[in-house]
Design a protein around this motif. Sequence first.
Motif, short mmCIF file in Angstrom:
data_model
loop_
_atom_site.label_atom_id
_atom_site.label_comp_id
_atom_site.label_asym_id
_atom_site.label_seq_id
_atom_site.Cartn_x
_atom_site.Cartn_y
_atom_site.Cartn_z
N ARG A 139 -1.93 -15.78 2.80
CA ARG A 139 -2.94 -15.61 3.86
C ARG A 139 -3.09 -16.89 4.69
NH1 ARG A 139 -4.97 -11.99 -0.29
NH2 ARG A 139 -5.86 -13.72 -1.45
N GLY A 168 -2.20 -3.23 8.22
CA GLY A 168 -1.95 -1.84 7.84
C GLY A 168 -2.40 -1.51 6.43
N LEU A 169 -2.33 -2.50 5.51
CA LEU A 169 -2.63 -2.25 4.10
C LEU A 169 -3.62 -3.32 3.66
CD1 LEU A 169 1.08 -2.33 3.96
CD2 LEU A 169 0.04 -0.25 3.16
N SER A 170 -4.89 -3.04 3.85
CA SER A 170 -5.88 -4.12 3.89
C SER A 170 -6.64 -4.36 2.60
CB SER A 170 -6.85 -3.84 5.04
OG SER A 170 -7.67 -4.94 5.26
N ARG A 182 -8.10 -10.40 4.32
CA ARG A 182 -7.15 -10.98 5.27
C ARG A 182 -7.61 -10.71 6.72
NH1 ARG A 182 -1.15 -11.74 4.84
NH2 ARG A 182 -1.45 -11.27 2.65
N PHE A 220 -5.44 3.49 2.97
CA PHE A 220 -5.58 4.94 2.74
C PHE A 220 -6.43 5.25 1.52
CE2 PHE A 220 -1.42 6.11 0.21
CZ PHE A 220 -1.75 5.20 -0.77
N SER A 221 -6.92 4.22 0.84
CA SER A 221 -7.79 4.47 -0.30
C SER A 221 -9.25 4.44 0.18
CB SER A 221 -7.54 3.40 -1.37
OG SER A 221 -8.74 3.01 -1.98
N ASP A 231 -3.32 6.83 6.61
CA ASP A 231 -2.01 6.39 6.14
C ASP A 231 -1.46 5.41 7.19
OD1 ASP A 231 0.61 6.75 4.59
OD2 ASP A 231 1.17 7.19 6.67
N ALA A 232 -0.98 4.27 6.73
CA ALA A 232 -0.58 3.21 7.67
C ALA A 232 0.52 3.69 8.63
CB ALA A 232 -0.10 1.99 6.90
N ASP A 251 1.44 -5.83 4.13
CA ASP A 251 1.37 -6.58 2.87
C ASP A 251 1.19 -5.57 1.73
OD1 ASP A 251 1.04 -8.84 1.15
OD2 ASP A 251 -1.12 -8.52 1.21
N PHE A 291 7.24 1.60 5.62
CA PHE A 291 6.40 1.42 6.81
C PHE A 291 7.18 0.87 8.01
CE2 PHE A 291 3.91 0.65 2.93
CZ PHE A 291 3.05 1.72 3.00
C1 LIG Z 1 -1.25 -5.37 -1.94
S1 LIG Z 1 -2.63 -4.51 -1.37
C2 LIG Z 1 -3.05 -5.33 0.12
C3 LIG Z 1 -3.63 -6.69 -0.06
C4 LIG Z 1 -4.22 -7.32 1.17
N1 LIG Z 1 -3.30 -7.24 2.31
C5 LIG Z 1 -4.66 -8.76 0.93
O1 LIG Z 1 -4.14 -9.69 1.58
O2 LIG Z 1 -5.54 -8.97 0.11
C6 LIG Z 1 -1.91 -3.01 -0.82
C7 LIG Z 1 -2.90 -1.97 -0.28
O3 LIG Z 1 -2.16 -0.98 0.39
C8 LIG Z 1 -2.83 0.26 0.28
N2 LIG Z 1 -1.85 1.32 0.63
C9 LIG Z 1 -0.78 1.71 -0.09
N3 LIG Z 1 -0.08 2.66 0.59
C10 LIG Z 1 -0.74 2.85 1.77
C11 LIG Z 1 -0.50 3.68 2.90
N4 LIG Z 1 0.54 4.51 2.96
N5 LIG Z 1 -1.36 3.59 3.94
C12 LIG Z 1 -2.41 2.75 3.91
N6 LIG Z 1 -2.69 1.95 2.85
C13 LIG Z 1 -1.86 1.99 1.80
C14 LIG Z 1 -3.36 0.26 -1.13
O4 LIG Z 1 -4.46 1.14 -1.27
C15 LIG Z 1 -3.73 -1.23 -1.31
O5 LIG Z 1 -5.09 -1.43 -1.07
#
Ligand SMILES: C[S@@+](CC[C@H](N)C(=O)[O-])C[C@H]1O[C@@H](n2cnc3c(N)ncnc32)[C@H](O)[C@@H]1O
Length: 465
Positions: A25, A63-65, A70, A89-90, A116-117, A138, A146
């Motif tokens: 980060r 995209g995946l927060s 972050r 997406f959760s 979904d990202a 990430d 993705f």
């Molecule tokens: C490794 S974590 C992200 C950590 C974050 N970027 C950070 O710096 O702390 C991955 C995240 O991606 C989400 N995720 C997985 N597949 C996804 C999708 N298709 N669309 C959106 N989110 C997704 C999960 O729910 C999870 O919260």
Amino acid sequence: LKEGKAEVLHKPGEAFYNPAQVQNRDLSIAVLREFFKLRDEEAASKKKDGKEEEKHQRRVLEGLSATGLRAIRYAKEIEGLTEVVANDFSAAAVESIDRNVKHNKVEEIVKASHADASLLMHKAKQVEKDKFDVVDLDPYGSATPFLDAAVQAVNEGGLLAVTCTDLAVLCGNHSEACFAKYGCTSLRGKHCHELAIRIVLSSIESHANRYKRHIVPLLGVYMDFYVRVFVRVYTSASAVKWSASKQSMVFQCTGCGAYHLQPLGKVVERGNSIKFLPSLGPPVGELCELCGYKHQLGGPMWSQPYFQPEFVGRVRAQLWGDQAGFASYKRVCGLLTALEEELVDQPLFYDLSVLASLLNVVCPSNAAFAAPLLKAGYRLSHSHTSPMAMKTDAPVEALWDIMRGWVKDHPVKKLKEGSPGFRLLQQESKHIVDPDFTVTAEQRKEDKASRSTPKYMPNPTPDWG
Ligand SMILES: C[S@@+](CC[C@H](N)C(=O)[O-])C[C@H]1O[C@@H](n2cnc3c(N)ncnc32)[C@H](O)[C@@H]1O
């Protein structure tokens, strides 16, 4: 939890949080700051040339927060961002993002999104103004699911930041899975982490090429348990024609590890048009000329530079100049200094400890090994991925000349007949370098006293202190 200027209310099990990723980060914030500066400079120079100035909104997609940490740090620590979309997406993660956005009072900038990202990015790509200046991926494991959407959702010259944590796949333990995910076969070896960066780049480029787009890498690193790359994405049907010439297959000996690169092709310019010529035949025979073992085939990998030294220097200065803001500045600055000192135009490397262990002989010091190579006019550097790396433009035969010189004074312990090391010692010297040339202890002492970076490093440590 506090990190940088963000404070996150975190319920364990609700959303993913990894404190070890603070380096990722911190680095990303410094890169984004420099990227936006770069864009401002480009806009200013366009204006000077009388061209119309492009207006950028400064929109970022994470995209995946997960917790939103972050995205919140981006909003608080990077000046001038108009919007940061924190998507997951959760449902539990989005609840956590919402709570943290409010807690940090960044509702104006950070917008939580529950989607979904890939779907979100595919929607964004449809309208030019909806595309993002920065897309940050990430994920857990590989980012490849993705990439197709991401390369389209970044605006012209925008930045794509990608983490991949599936190093077992990328570093040759599951080459077949690597081919399935990335379209590239990974190989084992001490250079596997650099190869991993290059495989990720090759994969992003191939996704981009499908949409007449191509990448320009700014910075790529291997850290802890992942690789992280930052690339700019441009659209140009003619630039895409050069793509195959930027990627190579790797022929690597299963005995001594000697590797040879074969570009997928080359491009020749004829008048106003360019013509692509596929490569003719492999660069080596089936058996290694040095030890007689068979070659393995890896790749394709990105064989152009995977970082821009000047940009890396700017990012390093950014971290060094804000030590209070970046908890991991020392570690990341160290890493970036090592990266900046790498020979930028030499893909992959040999590892001194591996050369010595193949011959069952005590390992020469870096300086003893470097001296004959430098004397013969070759360039040499280490690699940020391995302290024993010998990254050089010298042919591999020169390295073995030096090792054969080394064993004259250092006893070889028992070597199995027919082993790669045994066969390498049987070989005649190629006389590419003078293996007996060495630096004296006196010269080494002088070197140590006069500078922090040994003379054999190509770029003395820049004055960043
Ligand atoms: C490794 S974590 C992200 C950590 C974050 N970027 C950070 O710096 O702390 C991955 C995240 O991606 C989400 N995720 C997985 N597949 C996804 C999708 N298709 N669309 C959106 N989110 C997704 C999960 O729910 C999870 O919260």
